[in-house]
Structures are given as C-alpha cells and as structure tokens.
Design an enzyme around this catalytic site. Structure first.
Site, short mmCIF file in Angstrom:
data_model
loop_
_atom_site.label_atom_id
_atom_site.label_comp_id
_atom_site.label_asym_id
_atom_site.label_seq_id
_atom_site.Cartn_x
_atom_site.Cartn_y
_atom_site.Cartn_z
N SER A 194 50.25 37.11 31.86
CA SER A 194 51.45 36.88 31.06
C SER A 194 51.86 35.41 31.07
O SER A 194 52.29 34.85 30.05
CB SER A 194 52.61 37.75 31.55
OG SER A 194 52.87 37.52 32.93
N ALA B 263 52.86 30.08 39.37
CA ALA B 263 54.19 29.77 39.87
C ALA B 263 54.96 30.97 40.40
O ALA B 263 55.66 30.87 41.41
CB ALA B 263 55.01 29.10 38.77
#
Length: 380
Positions: free
Chosen positions: A83, A287
């Site tokens: 994603s 991240a």
C-alpha cells in the site's frame, strides 16, 4: 516550479470523450490483480460477477498495469508492491525510486556514508556502540538482509568498533521458520567482523508482531517490550546465543510472535543495551512500523509508556519515516521528492475532487495520486 527547477504548465487539454461536469469514480482495490489462472489463484477461483461484467462489457477499455517490481520503483521484478508503494506510485506520472531502491543506490554508490545522517552517527564510533534495529528478513517489504550486511560492512570499515544488532524475526513477508537461517547468516557475518577486530554481536530479539513493530499507535506495549530489551537490556528470556534463542522460543510461538529475549554473557549480563553516547540506526526502509519506535527514541516529552531509562544517543533512520513530523530528524537516505502529480493537475484546473481512504493509511498518503490531500481537498 517542478523539483528540477523547470517551469511547469498546469494546463490540461479537454478529454476527447469524457464530457465535463460528470462524476468519475476511481476505485483502488488493494490486493486485487490478475495472474495465471490456477487453483491457487483465489481471485480466479472466486465468483466475481461485477468485475467480469466490467471487463467483458468494454474489453477495449480494459488495461492491466503493473503494481510491483521496477514498474513502481522497486529494485527487481521479484519485489512485491504494497500500500505504501502504491500511494507513492499511483498518479505520479513517472517512476520514482521507492525506499528499497533508494537504499540500494545509496549503498552501491557509497553515498550513504557521505550524507549528513551517517556523519551524525559516526561521531559516536570512537567511544560508543553502534546499534542496528530492524526486521531480519529478505522479504523486501520492510527491510532486506543484504542491506543490513552492507551497512555492517560499511560502518565497520568507517570506524565502528563495537556493533550490536537488535533483530526482529519476520514470518509474515517470508516463510515462518526462515528466521533460524537468517540468524545463522547474520551470526556468520558478525563472526567475520570479530575476526577483523570489531566487537560485533546480536544483542536482543523478538517477533515483529509482538516486539517493536506496531503501527498507527495501536498497541504501545509492543514498542515497550522492544524498548525494555533493546535499551534496558531486560527481557523475560535470556540466552547466550541468538540461534539457540530463536530455535527454543519457536517451540511455543511462530516467527511473528516470538517473545522478547536478550543475549547475555557468562555473568548473565546483557551484552548490548543502548547507553549514553551510543548511535542507533533503525534499518527498516518502510516507514509505518518504525514511526512509534522513532518517537520513543527521539521525543523528549514522550509519555506513551515509562521508558525508565532514556540514554543520550545519536539516532538516525534508514530513511525519514514521517515527513510532516520530521521524524526522525536524521536519516541515512533521503526520500524522493514527488511533485507534479495527477492530483496537483486536477487542483490547478479547478476540478473538484473528493478522496477517501482507510484511516490506517493516513501516514502513507504523501505522494502520487493522493498528493491532492496537501491541497485541502476533502478527505475522510
């Protein structure tokens, strides 16, 4: 102006067939795709009348696009998308190198060692310890073993005299049970460093879903378990050898959920807690599952759990994990500057848009198609 300094013309020509004033819905189906039709392909096996009707009703308008590999800025065709990759690639209009590829380029060129981030942590090498924290895996979604190996080699060649690795076992992006092989490989690498005079050891570990790698502030206890092992040197399980630790703990848990452990010496003392004057690098390039640890390491007013011990360290991420929060403040590889996206063109041409996405994806909506968020378009 664009990122390269050239003047940008935002004017868009009218679409040859779509009339103005009509509503157009663009729906992104995460995880939906076409692949070879066999019994292992769940989308092929399932009944999909809506998608079938769309494809068969206008076959001349049906197009397939790649959502993995080099087409979306990943290093090889074997690298799967996700994603976060999709949010940067969709609507960007060109290929931007994604996190993994950016790190590969920086390591191959040696530029990773010339940047401000590495110089910042390297000032601790003379008297302190370099700690590396991240996912021990070759899955290529959050981290890669070969990047860790190169970073270990490069840091040791540039003055790191004492290195401790805090491993997180995978079993999600790679097969469950593969952790043992990864730890054996890492132990072999560290043994070679020790032969060359570098004090390099695994210091702690645990499974990614139970230790450190929580996301979106869902469960701070996950981060606390990692903090206790990595920073305080405390965990419910103590071993003198990391391979033995993983093999033993796997008797009651899979790779993702291994409980935290620390490696101790013959006196039962942890071999690698993070201390004042040390340098810390989180080597995941993705991240989302590093932001919470970054906050604990960097924020002075942190209050999500009692850290007990807050050493004065120099911390850098492999990349910057949150551009809005500027977190962490130091990083080894600079992220791409994504501009001139489809969303920006729509805004400049007065096209009213409404975008919605799951709240869990909010930290990732920084670039590509969803760049229009930064132009105050309505978002749920």
């Amino acid at each position: 102006m664009g990122s390269s300094g050239q003047q940008v013309s935002w004017k868009l020509a009218d679409h040859p067939t779509l009339p103005k004033g009509k509503t157009l819905a663009l729906i992104v189906l995460d995880g939906w795709g076409e692949y070879k039709p066999d019994e292992y392909n769940c989308i092929h096996v399932a009944q999909t009348p809506t998608m079938d009707s769309l494809k068969q009703g206008a076959p001349e308008k049906w197009r397939l696009i790649r959502a993995h590999g080099k087409a979306v800025g990943l290093p090889t065709e074997d690298d799967m998308g996700n994603s976060e990759v999709g949010h940067n690639a969709l609507g960007a209009g060109r290929i931007f190198a994604q996190g993994a590829k950016l790190v590969d380029i920086a390591l191959a060129s040696g530029k990773i060692y010339e940047g401000e981030g590495f110089k910042y942590i390297s000032e601790c090498f003379e008297k302190g310890t370099l700690h590396l924290i991240g996912l021990l895996s070759d899955g290529g979604v959050h981290s890669r073993l070969d990047q860790l190996q190169l970073l270990l080699k490069g840091a040791s060649e540039r003055g790191a005299k004492r290195i401790r690795v805090h491993i997180l076992t995978d079993g999600r992006d790679v097969l469950d049970g593969s952790s043992v092989g990864f730890v054996e490989t890492l132990e072999s690498d560290l043994a070679k460093l020790r032969e060359n005079g570098v004090d390099a050891r695994i210091a702690s570990g645990g499974g990614r879903m139970y230790v450190t790698m929580d996301r979106y502030e869902n469960d701070w206890d996950v981060v606390k378990r990692g903090w206790d092992a990595q920073v305080r040197g405390e965990a419910p399980h103590k071993f003198t050898n990391a391979v033995e630790a993983v093999k033993k703990l796997r008797e009651n848990a899979n790779d993702q959920y291994l409980p935290p452990f620390v490696i101790v010496d013959e006196n039962e003392k942890a071999v690698g807690p993070i201390e004042d004057g040390d340098a810390v690098v989180t080597f995941n390039f993705r991240a989302d599952r590093m932001v919470m640890l970054a906050k604990a390491l960097e924020h002075q007013d942190f209050d999500k759990f009692d850290r007990v011990k807050v050493p004065k360290i120099r911390y850098a991420g492999m990349l910057q994990y949150d551009g809005e929060l500027k977190l962490p403040g130091h990083y080894l590889v600079s992220p791409p500057e994504i501009d001139r996206t489809s969303g920006e063109y729509l805004v400049h041409n007065g096209v009213r848009t409404f975008a919605c996405r799951p709240p869990s994806d909010d930290p990732q909506v920084k670039g590509g198609l969803m760049k229009l968020v930064s132009h105050s378009i309505h978002i749920l």
